[in-house]
Write an enzyme that holds these catalytic residues in place. Structure first.
Site, PDB file in Angstrom:
ATOM      1  NE  ARG A 339      -3.619   2.300   2.203  1.00  5.51           N
ATOM      2  CZ  ARG A 339      -4.386   3.400   1.856  1.00  5.51           C
ATOM      3  NH1 ARG A 339      -4.757   2.619   0.219  1.00  5.51           N
ATOM      4  NH2 ARG A 339      -5.012   4.400   2.036  1.00  5.51           N
ATOM      5  CG  MET A 367      -0.754   1.604   6.975  1.00  5.02           C
ATOM      6  SD  MET A 367      -0.253   2.501   5.062  1.00  5.02           S
ATOM      7  CE  MET A 367      -0.408   3.794   4.495  1.00  5.02           C
ATOM      8  CG  ASP A 368      -7.510   0.976   8.250  1.00  5.52           C
ATOM      9  OD1 ASP A 368      -7.504   0.844   8.288  1.00  5.52           O
ATOM     10  OD2 ASP A 368      -8.669   2.237   7.885  1.00  5.52           O
ATOM     11  CB  THR A 369      -5.859  -2.498   2.736  1.00  4.31           C
ATOM     12  OG1 THR A 369      -4.597  -2.633   3.143  1.00  4.31           O
ATOM     13  CG2 THR A 369      -7.142  -2.449   1.955  1.00  4.31           C
TER      14      THR A 369
END
Length: 562
Positions: A339, A367-369
């Site tokens: 990311r 950094m969500d995912t």
């Protein structure tokens, strides 16, 4: 006759004017690139460059020559590197037509805890002394590189450095300056003066300096291999010395060390693939900055313009907030690498950049995912190595084990002592690292091996080199000689926060109107005479079958080929 003299004078003045235009007609001076067919070396010291060429001419590979040069630099430029430090490298292997990456950085002592540091009242790990010392990884890095890509025996590779250490070498003006500064700080630590300050003084410019202890250490490594360093008397001496000074590094910490082969990661910038190593280093910050800048028409802004400098500075701030929060040892922490270097994420971050105003602070993305030498060598077979090696803070921690001839690094200072960060201190963990080698490929083929040494300047320097060449059309040497900018004051992986927008440091060569425009956008400007890094580069010209070499005018650097 008078008319002929007048005509002759006019011609001479015209020639002089043309010659002067090449230098004084620009905001910076430059020189020609070096061009050669059979091999090229670019290092920060002319004698190290010559040693690298000698190894190439003797049939050595690019890796052999790089190790030889690094060993010489550890002797001659101890203010930037040495075998008490760590090493990173990116290598193009002509046989497999593939890039390889090596992370040869050391880990923290297994028996020093975060709780101990907090109980002692430390807000950060000290810069000097025994506590910031981590396992030195450089020697293992040499042997890992050599085992895969070396040709000559290690005793032949290290012989030039051994000979110089015993016989002596003349200290350059720049190194003498940094030695004197280091002596003021590190002279208090046991055995530092005995090793580096003969007659109680650091060697001055032109003085012949010898380091017989380092010669003996190199000799042991040449004969006994990497285990002579990590599992023999050298490791025992290091551990005993550190523990006598109140530190925690043990023989087991050193003996269990191992480098890691990693896959370099890249971002495509206007058709060129720029390669860096993944964390625990900061190389991907350069990729993040380039990804943000790619969304702007940088070429139309013009080199040195307020518009370009503003966009560069703000993109740097954005990337460095992520650097502070999301970069860490990937063997221990879950770093969201994909990311961070993605184009979609760059587009999100780009939206935060105000083209007319400097930001006082940025938040890290969701950094969500999470001092140094650089050298590069290329050989007749098409192999190219990009290698960077450092003690940190110039000469490192000041810890100088008895009879070994080198200072141990202080990379442990790079840890954060606040809980909740990916880079928070833990035993047996690799700290955040500043040193980064760079590489560029074009259409899957090798193009440029390069680096810009110098702490937090390094990703900024990498970006400026790439932009200078791709957007502004400079050649390999001009791209390094052009005046640089450095932004300082971003949030740091060690915990310091940016709240006031930081400070922009400028070299001479930028117009006053540009500086005034930057101030108008809210930037704080400061002149700085140093700290802009040291650049070396080699470019492969496939069409003509030649290498181009470039070196750093800010240091003692030399590029040379054969």
């Amino acid at each position: 006759m008078r008319r002929l003299i007048t005509l002759f004078t006019a011609v001479i003045l015209s020639i002089v004017s043309i010659a002067q235009d090449r230098i004084t007609g620009h905001n910076f001076a430059t020189r020609s690139e070096v061009i050669a067919q059979n091999g090229m070396a670019a290092t920060s010291h002319p004698l190290a460059t010559q040693v690298a060429l000698d190894i190439l001419k003797a049939g050595g590979s690019a890796v052999d020559a790089a190790i030889a040069a690094n060993a010489v630099l550890g002797l001659m430029e101890p203010t930037g590197c040495g075998i008490g430090g760590d090493l990173f490298a990116i290598l193009w292997d002509a046989k497999s037509q593939k890039l390889h990456g090596l992370n040869a950085s050391g880990r923290s002592p297994k028996n020093m805890s975060l709780e101990y540091l907090k109980e002692k009242g430390y807000k950060k790990i000290p810069s000097y002394g025994p506590l910031p010392v981590t396992v030195p990884g450089a020697v293992d890095g040499w042997f890992e590189l050599h085992s895969k890509f070396g040709k000559l025996p290690m005793d032949k590779i290290l012989q030039p450095a051994i000979a110089y250490a015993r016989g002596g070498f003349p200290v350059t003006e720049l190194i003498a300056y940094y030695l004197e500064r280091s002596g003021r700080i590190l002279g208090q630590y046991p055995n530092f003066k005995e090793t580096y300050m003969p007659n109680g003084k650091m060697p001055a410019k032109g003085k012949i300096f010898k380091n017989p202890d380092l010669a003996n250490t190199y000799q042991k490594i040449a004969k006994g291999g990497r285990d002579a360093f990590y599992k023999g008397d050298i490791a025992k001496t290091i551990a005993k010395y550190i523990q006598e000074q109140g530190g925690f590094l043990t023989y087991d910490d050193i003996a269990s060390h191992k480098s890691e082969w990693v896959n370099p990661v890249s971002a495509n910038y206007r058709g060129y693939d720029v390669w860096e190593l993944p964390p625990n280093g900061q190389g991907i910050a350069a990729l993040q900055i380039l990804n943000i800048l790619e969304g702007f028409d940088i070429a139309s802004m013009g080199f040195g313009s307020a518009e370009y400098l503003h966009h560069f500075i703000e993109a740097k701030k954005l990337a460095y907030e992520d650097r502070a929060h999301h970069y860490a040892d990937m063997q221990v922490e879950n770093v969201p690498l994909d990311r961070l270097i993605s184009k979609d994420y760059a587009a999100e971050r780009r939206e935060l950049l105000n083209p007319n105003r400097a930001a006082r602070s940025y938040e890290p993305g969701s950094m969500d995912t999470p001092s140094t030498i650089y050298l590069t060598v290329a050989d007749k077979d098409g192999n190219m190595v990009s290698l960077i090696q450092s003690n940190y803070r110039g000469m490192g921690s000041g810890m100088t084990p008895w009879g070994l001839g080198f200072v141990l690094q202080d990379r442990g200072e790079g840890f954060n002592l606040e809980e909740g960060y990916l880079n928070t201190y833990a035993p047996g963990k690799r700290p955040f690292h500043t040193i980064i080698p760079g590489f560029i490929t074009k259409n899957g083929k090798p193009y440029i091996s390069f680096g810009v040494m110098g702490g937090g300047m390094q990703p900024q320097g990498h970006v400026q080199i790439v932009v200078n060449m791709i957007d502004f059309g400079m050649n390999l040497q001009e791209a390094g000689d052009a005046p640089r900018v450095q932004h300082i004051g971003s949030s740091e992986p060690t915990g310091e926060k940016m709240t006031d927008g930081g400070t922009v440091l400028l070299e001479t060569g930028f117009d006053w109107e540009v500086i005034r425009a930057l101030i108008g956008k809210g930037h704080k400007i400061q002149w700085d005479l140093g700290g802009f890094g040291g650049y070396q580069a080699i470019m492969w010209d496939e069409k003509n079958g030649v290498y181009y070499g470039a070196s750093e005018s800010r240091k003692d650097g030399q590029a040379a080929g054969w």
